[in-house]
Design an enzyme around this catalytic site. Structure first.
Site, short mmCIF file in Angstrom:
data_model
loop_
_atom_site.label_atom_id
_atom_site.label_comp_id
_atom_site.label_asym_id
_atom_site.label_seq_id
_atom_site.Cartn_x
_atom_site.Cartn_y
_atom_site.Cartn_z
N HIS A 38 32.93 43.19 41.70
CA HIS A 38 33.65 43.03 42.97
C HIS A 38 32.63 42.82 44.09
O HIS A 38 31.42 42.94 43.88
CB HIS A 38 34.52 44.24 43.26
CG HIS A 38 35.83 44.24 42.53
ND1 HIS A 38 36.80 43.28 42.75
CD2 HIS A 38 36.35 45.07 41.58
CE1 HIS A 38 37.84 43.51 41.98
NE2 HIS A 38 37.60 44.59 41.25
N ASP A 39 33.16 42.53 45.26
CA ASP A 39 32.33 42.23 46.42
C ASP A 39 31.19 43.24 46.59
O ASP A 39 30.02 42.85 46.79
CB ASP A 39 33.22 42.22 47.68
CG ASP A 39 32.52 41.69 48.91
OD1 ASP A 39 32.64 40.48 49.17
OD2 ASP A 39 31.84 42.47 49.59
N ASP A 57 32.60 37.72 48.78
CA ASP A 57 33.75 36.89 48.40
C ASP A 57 33.89 35.67 49.32
O ASP A 57 34.04 34.54 48.86
CB ASP A 57 35.04 37.70 48.47
CG ASP A 57 35.17 38.70 47.33
OD1 ASP A 57 34.29 38.72 46.45
OD2 ASP A 57 36.15 39.46 47.33
N ASP A 62 52.75 27.98 32.32
CA ASP A 62 52.21 28.89 31.31
C ASP A 62 51.13 28.13 30.54
O ASP A 62 51.43 27.36 29.62
CB ASP A 62 53.32 29.35 30.37
CG ASP A 62 52.82 30.32 29.31
OD1 ASP A 62 51.60 30.59 29.27
OD2 ASP A 62 53.64 30.80 28.50
#
Length: 393
Positions: free
Chosen positions: A138-139, A168, A72
């Protein structure tokens, strides 16, 4: 066999596809890759269907051969563990938005002070600078902004959503691996590491190798189906009588002649050599007619013995059974950890000294937490305390 990168140790903070594909390549080549994962915020790749025995097939593949340490990073003790690990690692790979690692106290400057030999790689959509550095993407967005989508498609239907994530993987993952290995070589001479800023948009822009070069040098703006390699010539896909597809790449005269001869239309070969758009269009129409006369099976048989750069469009189930891919051993069996194995795409690189056998599929979150902490000299009782405090998972 230990692999050519057996001496390399990588701390991987990345999720989803670009970073994990990069570290998969490194792990396949023998690098020791340790994933740092959140025990509470799951990598969405872990739940991506389809699933094999309860595990995402994509996750099992992209994260094979890697260990998992659940931390964490919002807790100070977890950050101290990272700082201890960095002393003994060569590479940090991260994929957060710009500034996130700095806010955690794990930015390049902070970690370089601990380990001057550290090579620090950041993969982002738009890079660490520029007006889009904090923008989501995104791609498909990276390919759009990089100009790739403007000439990859059809006039009557527009850009094509590619089945593979070109930005990507071809942009982020592969360029990251090339860059970090170059930094490793530079470190052998200088003794110090460096920071590598990998933008998937930048790298996608560089993939405009031919069309982009033509535009920048000559002002020739590419568009859909307006040059040789994007559907503006006979170089294209052709439908069979039964609705399957064949790829035709017979660009050179010798290949064109064999293509036309095999189809029983040798007179068409002259049109294939013409640069005139009207000749190319006429040839394409003629080829469409000839291909649609025959079934997919007939076309496969027809061109099996003809070296004309004509090949069938195969489904994945057909591709894995193709004799060429089978001869190249592109499918491997990876241990699940329970005595069984999962079929996966093998590392495509062929080294004369060989590569190590795949060790295991992608591990559960924190599967190696106790082992990694013990290697740092943390005693079992303290590990149990950290787990109760949810510093580790």
């Amino acid at each position: 066999m230990s692999g050519p990168l057996a001496s390399l140790k990588v701390l991987d903070f990345s999720t989803l596809l670009p970073g994990p594909f990069a570290s998969l390549m490194l792990a396949d080549m023998g690098a020791e890759v340790l994933r740092i994962e959140s025990p509470t915020r799951m990598d969405l790749l872990r739940v991506l269907p389809p699933h094999d025995q309860g595990t995402s097939a994509s996750h099992a593949y992209l994260n094979r051969n890697k260990r998992s340490l659940a931390l964490d990073l919002k807790q100070a003790e977890a950050l101290e563990i990272v700082r201890e690990l960095v002393k003994d690692y060569d590479v940090v790979l991260e994929q957060f938005r710009p500034g996130v690692m700095e806010r955690l106290g794990l930015g390049y400057e902070a970690l370089k002070a601990i380990n001057p030999r550290l090579i620090y790689v950041s993969i982002t959509g738009y890079g660490q600078t520029g007006p889009y550095k904090d923008r989501a993407g995104h791609d498909i967005n990276y390919l759009a902004l990089a100009g790739v989508a403007s000439y990859t498609g059809r006039r009557d239907s527009g850009p094509l959503p590619l089945g593979v994530q070109l930005a990507d993987v071809g942009g982020g993952s592969l360029h990251a691996v090339v860059g970090l290995l170059a930094a490793v070589i530079a470190r052998q001479h200088s003794g110090v590491g460096q920071y590598l800023d990998v933008s998937m948009t930048d790298c996608s822009f560089s993939l405009n190798a031919m069309a982009g070069a033509g535009y920048l040098a000559c002002g020739a703006e590419p568009g859909w189906e307006n040059h040789v390699l994007n559907g503006g010539s006979f170089y294209d896909y052709y439908r069979s009588r039964d609705g399957r597809w064949m790829s035709v790449g017979s660009l050179e005269p010798a290949f064109m002649q064999q293509l036309c001869a095999a189809l029983g239309r040798p007179e068409l070969a002259a049109q294939g050599l013409s640069p005139k758009p009207e000749q190319q269009h006429a040839l394409k129409l003629a080829l469409q007619v000839e291909f649609e006369k025959r079934s997919f099976e007939e076309l496969c048989a027809l061109f099996a013995g003809v070296d004309a750069c004509v090949e069938p469009v195969l489904s994945l189930s057909e591709a894995v059974e193709h004799p060429q891919l089978k001869a190249r051993e592109l499918v491997c069996q990876v241990p699940r950890g329970d005595g069984s194995a999962q079929a996966q795409i093998a590392c495509p690189l062929k080294f004369s000294a060989g590569l190590p056998e795949p060790r295991h599929i992608g591990a559960a979150v924190g599967a190696h937490t106790d082992d990694v902490l013990a290697e740092l000299g943390i005693e079992a009782q303290r590990i149990a305390e950290l787990r109760r405090a949810r510093v580790v998972g």
